[in-house]
Design a protein around this motif. Structure first.
Motif, PDB file in Angstrom:
ATOM      1  N   SER A   1     -51.624  25.429 108.486  1.00 34.27           N
ATOM      2  CA  SER A   1     -51.470  23.986 108.670  1.00 34.27           C
ATOM      3  C   SER A   1     -50.726  23.363 107.490  1.00 34.27           C
ATOM      4  CB  SER A   1     -52.845  23.329 108.817  1.00 34.27           C
ATOM      5  OG  SER A   1     -53.545  23.881 109.921  1.00 34.27           O
ATOM      6  N   ILE A   2     -51.085  23.775 106.285  1.00 35.68           N
ATOM      7  CA  ILE A   2     -50.403  23.252 105.096  1.00 35.68           C
ATOM      8  C   ILE A   2     -48.929  23.619 105.111  1.00 35.68           C
ATOM      9  CG2 ILE A   2     -50.288  23.416 102.582  1.00 35.68           C
ATOM     10  CD1 ILE A   2     -53.312  23.816 102.576  1.00 35.68           C
ATOM     11  N   LEU A   3     -48.636  24.858 105.553  1.00 28.35           N
ATOM     12  CA  LEU A   3     -47.235  25.283 105.635  1.00 28.35           C
ATOM     13  C   LEU A   3     -46.458  24.408 106.612  1.00 28.35           C
ATOM     14  CD1 LEU A   3     -45.198  27.447 104.670  1.00 28.35           C
ATOM     15  CD2 LEU A   3     -45.877  28.820 106.644  1.00 28.35           C
ATOM     16  N   GLY A   4     -47.082  24.073 107.734  1.00 21.70           N
ATOM     17  CA  GLY A   4     -46.422  23.206 108.707  1.00 21.70           C
ATOM     18  C   GLY A   4     -46.157  21.821 108.147  1.00 21.70           C
ATOM     19  N   VAL A   5     -47.130  21.271 107.388  1.00 19.61           N
ATOM     20  CA  VAL A   5     -46.937  19.959 106.775  1.00 19.61           C
ATOM     21  C   VAL A   5     -45.789  20.003 105.765  1.00 19.61           C
ATOM     22  CG1 VAL A   5     -48.001  18.241 105.268  1.00 19.61           C
ATOM     23  CG2 VAL A   5     -49.314  19.236 107.138  1.00 19.61           C
ATOM     24  N   LEU A   6     -45.719  21.045 104.952  1.00 21.14           N
ATOM     25  CA  LEU A   6     -44.658  21.158 103.962  1.00 21.14           C
ATOM     26  C   LEU A   6     -43.287  21.216 104.619  1.00 21.14           C
ATOM     27  CD1 LEU A   6     -46.248  23.670 101.399  1.00 21.14           C
ATOM     28  CD2 LEU A   6     -45.969  21.188 101.174  1.00 21.14           C
TER      29      LEU A   6
ATOM     30  N   GLY B   1     -38.225  18.526 106.164  1.00 16.95           N
ATOM     31  CA  GLY B   1     -37.307  18.019 107.180  1.00 16.95           C
ATOM     32  C   GLY B   1     -37.051  16.533 107.022  1.00 16.95           C
ATOM     33  N   ILE B   2     -38.097  15.763 106.658  1.00 19.55           N
ATOM     34  CA  ILE B   2     -37.912  14.322 106.445  1.00 19.55           C
ATOM     35  C   ILE B   2     -36.992  14.072 105.257  1.00 19.55           C
ATOM     36  CG2 ILE B   2     -39.123  12.209 105.784  1.00 19.55           C
ATOM     37  CD1 ILE B   2     -41.524  13.211 107.368  1.00 19.55           C
ATOM     38  N   VAL B   3     -37.184  14.836 104.179  1.00 19.97           N
ATOM     39  CA  VAL B   3     -36.341  14.671 102.996  1.00 19.97           C
ATOM     40  C   VAL B   3     -34.883  14.964 103.333  1.00 19.97           C
ATOM     41  CG1 VAL B   3     -35.836  15.598 100.703  1.00 19.97           C
ATOM     42  CG2 VAL B   3     -38.199  15.112 101.358  1.00 19.97           C
ATOM     43  N   VAL B   4     -34.634  16.031 104.073  1.00 21.27           N
ATOM     44  CA  VAL B   4     -33.259  16.371 104.454  1.00 21.27           C
ATOM     45  C   VAL B   4     -32.656  15.286 105.326  1.00 21.27           C
ATOM     46  CG1 VAL B   4     -31.856  18.036 105.731  1.00 21.27           C
ATOM     47  CG2 VAL B   4     -33.650  18.850 104.207  1.00 21.27           C
TER      48      VAL B   4
ATOM     49  N   ILE C   1     -29.300  12.953 104.454  1.00 24.40           N
ATOM     50  CA  ILE C   1     -28.113  12.847 105.317  1.00 24.40           C
ATOM     51  C   ILE C   1     -27.853  11.393 105.678  1.00 24.40           C
ATOM     52  CG2 ILE C   1     -27.187  13.478 107.569  1.00 24.40           C
ATOM     53  CD1 ILE C   1     -28.670  16.119 107.354  1.00 24.40           C
ATOM     54  N   LEU C   2     -28.950  10.621 105.932  1.00 28.96           N
ATOM     55  CA  LEU C   2     -28.777   9.210 106.289  1.00 28.96           C
ATOM     56  C   LEU C   2     -28.187   8.422 105.126  1.00 28.96           C
ATOM     57  CD1 LEU C   2     -29.223   6.861 108.242  1.00 28.96           C
ATOM     58  CD2 LEU C   2     -31.555   6.655 107.335  1.00 28.96           C
ATOM     59  N   ILE C   3     -28.690   8.640 103.926  1.00 27.41           N
ATOM     60  CA  ILE C   3     -28.168   7.929 102.751  1.00 27.41           C
ATOM     61  C   ILE C   3     -26.719   8.318 102.487  1.00 27.41           C
ATOM     62  CG2 ILE C   3     -28.413   7.680 100.254  1.00 27.41           C
ATOM     63  CD1 ILE C   3     -31.417   7.997 100.627  1.00 27.41           C
TER      64      ILE C   3
END
Length: 375
Positions: A250-255, A260-263, A267-269
């Motif tokens: 579960s922790i691996l999935g959260v990381l 993915g959010i950071v990437v 890209i948006l910025i």
């Protein structure tokens, strides 16, 4: 009971020694000679009387001629008992079978290869009694005689189990241990297939401690553990330690989600601040492959847990105790007829006819006179 009570008046602590035997052809005889003096009542360094009542040699169907040596030692020493397993079940299953068969108030488990000195048993007992511990592990004061690579791998595996997988005192786990008899027999009763012995013992044991010992050399006896078996040994420790592995998934999935959010934000910025968007086929493929690998690894861990539960639900036993194979039909395989016949001779039997003469019994008629009733 006062301190000045004579030792002869104190009930000695009875000990059963459990020895899983896989490749003990070369070492069992000398090991039994070392145990023999302990079968008379003696005192520990702290003054506790003790006696070894039995030594259980659990035959795990190894590749050498250990079965013959076990039979010889059983005939020579009255304290030796043989426990026969139906197939090779592994060291921990063989140890559980010996614990289930032990009848003393204390159980000592040690290896067959001679690296564990039976003379250290009274020190383990002293530690258990003075610290009121139900399990005492032998803590080596010198490196195990296995080579640098195997020792490093063992130390790393125990560190991982203790710190990451939540194994508690996994760094103290040793096959040379003293266990309260009721605890050992209880563990042998409820442990299912694939359960790691020391993990299962930690579920019910009270105080667990260690006692310093010095390991001896194994001599020229080859090791019974290959790299594959050692990894399986470690993996079983991780899986039977609880659900910490599932939480790690579960922790691996959260990381990965946060990554993915950071990437996506990067890209948006980059899109808003410039007209250039990072060229990204290579990075995209790397991320996809890395993420897919993490997913498959996570599914593999979950599948391992499910496999353990399936084996336990089906009732797969960790071991099966049988009788000495030499006393059964397989032990008579070398007994053949010397007549040269491939099949047993057929003996024709002539039926015997017995003539029976009928016996005629003549019966005389019985006349019953009836008297008319008087008027």
């Amino acid at each position: 009971m006062t301190d000045d009570t004579p030792a002869a008046a104190i009930q000695p602590h009875e000990i059963s020694i459990v020895i899983p035997v896989y490749q003990g052809e070369r070492t069992l005889e000398s090991l039994m000679r070392e145990i023999a003096p302990l079968t008379t009542v003696q005192l520990t360094a702290e003054g506790y009387p003790y006696v070894v009542r039995e030594a259980l040699l659990v035959y795990d169907n190894g590749p050498d001629d250990s079965a013959r040596v076990i039979r010889e030692q059983s005939a020579e020493h009255p304290f030796v008992r043989a426990v026969w397993l139906s197939k090779n079940s592994g060291q921990h299953a063989a140890t559980l079978a010996g614990m289930a068969s032990a009848g003393s108030e204390w159980i000592v488990t040690l290896d067959e290869d001679g690296q564990h000195n039976p003379a250290d048993i009274p020190n383990l007992l002293d530690t258990a009694l003075t610290r009121q511990a139900t399990v005492v592990y032998a803590k080596p004061t010198n490196p195990p005689p296995h080579g640098w690579l195997r020792n490093s791998a063992s130390k790393g595996a125990k560190w991982f189990l203790s710190t990451v997988a939540g194994g508690g005192n996994a760094s103290d786990f040793q096959s040379f241990r003293l266990v309260l008899g009721s605890v050992g027999r209880s563990v042998a009763a409820y442990s299912g297939s694939g359960v790691y012995l020391d993990i299962a013992m930690g579920w019910i044991a009270g105080r667990v401690t260690t006692s310093p010992v010095e390991l001896r050399s194994e001599g020229d006896r080859p090791s019974g553990y290959s790299a594959r078996r050692l990894f399986g040994h470690f993996w079983r420790m991780v899986l039977t330690n609880g659900t910490r592995g599932l939480r790690l998934v579960s922790i691996l999935g959260v990381l990965f989600g946060l990554f993915g959010i950071v990437v996506a934000l990067y890209i948006l910025i980059a899109r808003l601040t410039s007209s250039e968007v990072p060229a990204g086929w290579a990075s995209t493929i790397v991320i996809v492959l890395f993420g897919t690998g993490a997913i498959l690894f996570s599914l593999g861990v979950i599948a391992e847990y499910i496999g353990i539960n399936v084996n336990m639900a089906m009732g797969k036993p960790p071991y099966l105790i049988t009788t000495d194979p030499e006393l059964g039909p397989l032990g008579r395989a070398h007994l053949k007829s010397n007549s040269g016949l491939s099949t047993p001779p057929v003996v024709e039997q002539t039926p015997v006819v017995v003539e029976q003469t009928p016996v005629v019994v003549e019966q005389a008629p019985v006349v019953v006179e009836q008297t008319k009733p008087s008027e």
